[in-house]
Design an enzyme around this catalytic site. Structure first.
Site, PDB file in Angstrom:
ATOM      1  N   ARG A 103       0.857  -1.180   0.000  1.00 52.73           N
ATOM      2  CA  ARG A 103       0.000   0.000   0.000  1.00 52.73           C
ATOM      3  C   ARG A 103       0.892   1.228   0.000  1.00 52.73           C
ATOM      4  O   ARG A 103       1.748   1.369   0.881  1.00 52.73           O
ATOM      5  CB  ARG A 103      -0.895  -0.015   1.247  1.00 52.73           C
ATOM      6  CG  ARG A 103      -1.873   1.146   1.276  1.00 52.73           C
ATOM      7  CD  ARG A 103      -2.979   0.916   2.264  1.00 52.73           C
ATOM      8  NE  ARG A 103      -2.575   1.133   3.641  1.00 52.73           N
ATOM      9  CZ  ARG A 103      -3.387   1.629   4.566  1.00 52.73           C
ATOM     10  NH1 ARG A 103      -4.626   1.922   4.261  1.00 52.73           N
ATOM     11  NH2 ARG A 103      -2.967   1.791   5.789  1.00 52.73           N
ATOM     12  N   THR A 107      -0.661   7.622  -0.815  1.00 53.56           N
ATOM     13  CA  THR A 107      -1.933   7.664  -1.548  1.00 53.56           C
ATOM     14  C   THR A 107      -2.907   6.587  -1.094  1.00 53.56           C
ATOM     15  O   THR A 107      -4.086   6.640  -1.440  1.00 53.56           O
ATOM     16  CB  THR A 107      -1.683   7.449  -3.049  1.00 53.56           C
ATOM     17  OG1 THR A 107      -1.110   6.133  -3.212  1.00 53.56           O
ATOM     18  CG2 THR A 107      -0.727   8.484  -3.613  1.00 53.56           C
ATOM     19  N   ASP A 199      -1.763  -1.853  12.441  1.00 53.17           N
ATOM     20  CA  ASP A 199      -1.195  -2.476  11.237  1.00 53.17           C
ATOM     21  C   ASP A 199      -1.042  -3.976  11.484  1.00 53.17           C
ATOM     22  O   ASP A 199      -0.205  -4.401  12.291  1.00 53.17           O
ATOM     23  CB  ASP A 199       0.167  -1.831  10.920  1.00 53.17           C
ATOM     24  CG  ASP A 199       0.703  -2.326   9.575  1.00 53.17           C
ATOM     25  OD1 ASP A 199       0.858  -3.563   9.406  1.00 53.17           O
ATOM     26  OD2 ASP A 199       0.944  -1.494   8.688  1.00 53.17           O
ATOM     27  N   ASP A 202       2.542  -5.444  10.850  1.00 50.30           N
ATOM     28  CA  ASP A 202       3.502  -5.042  11.888  1.00 50.30           C
ATOM     29  C   ASP A 202       3.232  -5.792  13.192  1.00 50.30           C
ATOM     30  O   ASP A 202       4.154  -6.248  13.870  1.00 50.30           O
ATOM     31  CB  ASP A 202       3.397  -3.537  12.160  1.00 50.30           C
ATOM     32  CG  ASP A 202       4.084  -2.717  11.060  1.00 50.30           C
ATOM     33  OD1 ASP A 202       4.708  -3.323  10.169  1.00 50.30           O
ATOM     34  OD2 ASP A 202       3.954  -1.473  11.107  1.00 50.30           O
TER      35      ASP A 202
HETATM   36  N1  URA Z   1      -4.019  -2.415   6.961  1.00 51.87           N
HETATM   37  C1  URA Z   1      -3.832  -2.684   8.268  1.00 51.87           C
HETATM   38  O1  URA Z   1      -2.980  -3.483   8.626  1.00 51.87           O
HETATM   39  N2  URA Z   1      -4.616  -2.052   9.170  1.00 51.87           N
HETATM   40  C2  URA Z   1      -5.564  -1.175   8.815  1.00 51.87           C
HETATM   41  O2  URA Z   1      -6.245  -0.630   9.686  1.00 51.87           O
HETATM   42  C3  URA Z   1      -5.738  -0.907   7.445  1.00 51.87           C
HETATM   43  C4  URA Z   1      -4.964  -1.538   6.533  1.00 51.87           C
END
Ligand code: URA
Length: 207
Positions: A103, A107, A199, A202
């Site tokens: 991602r 953007t 995330d 992570d």
């Molecule tokens: N990706 C993630 O890991 N967490 C989110 O909240 C959105 C996308």
């Protein structure tokens, strides 16, 4: 908004609560995520077709079942690996295909960078795995890649979804059912799901 199958089983909600908790360490996060993935997959695989087979027990011959089609698991790298690790032992003969979609943090647009897909997609039951359905960009791009490679029976398994992602995914892929443990409120200005769990990659891998 597309209607997902929301798994409200108490065990699913207990594991979801644990991975939402901000101070859950990675080892526990992964463990609860994997238990939740098993439960979600039980629901996602509910309508898999089986073929009748005969089986010989120690006492007699009787009816049994075999999967009618090959199964392909497609984790979206990297957070999808946390789901795949738990699901593969449930369907050990499944093929695992990987799709890499990053991602763009500026953007929030999906950037495909890797795809290793098997030749059996057209005849397979395919499970696309990504813990978070946020903007829907990655899941939409991955489903489009799978369809372009021949897949027609796809189910998306995600842990946490939100109205924006469900709307985008349902519009582009109305034929793909979505199985999730939660439909959260909204996205924040960085396109993270709120309340969400942060995330997922992570938290899963401790980065
Ligand atoms: N990706 C993630 O890991 N967490 C989110 O909240 C959105 C996308």
């Amino acid at each position: 908004m597309a209607s997902p199958v929301v798994v409200t089983h108490p065990l699913a909600q207990i594991h979801l609560t644990a991975i939402r908790q901000t101070n859950t360490p990675s080892a526990q996060f992964r463990w609860h995520l994997q238990r939740l993935a098993e439960i979600l997959f039980m629901e996602a695989s509910r309508s898999l077709e089986t073929a009748a087979v005969r089986v010989q027990t120690p006492l007699a011959e009787t009816d049994g079942a075999a999967f009618a089609r090959p199964i392909v698991l497609v984790p979206i790298l990297r957070a999808g690996l946390g789901l795949q690790e738990a699901i593969l032992p449930l369907v050990p003969d499944a093929t695992v295909a990987h799709v890499g979609i990053a991602r763009d943090e500026e953007t929030a647009l999906p950037m495909p960078y890797y795809a290793k897909l098997p030749s059996i997609l057209a005849e397979a039951d395919v499970f696309l795995l990504d813990p978070m359905l946020a903007t829907g960009g990655s899941a939409c791009a991955a489903a489009a890649q799978l369809k372009a490679a021949g897949a027609s029976r796809i189910t998306l398994v995600c842990v946490v979804s939100c109205p924006t992602g469900l709307e985008a995914f349902g519009t582009q892929h109305p034929d793909v059912p979505v199985v999730t443990a939660a439909v959260d409120e909204r996205l924040n200005d960085k396109c993270y799901i709120v309340p969400g769990l942060g995330d997922a990659g992570d938290r899963c891998f401790g980065t």
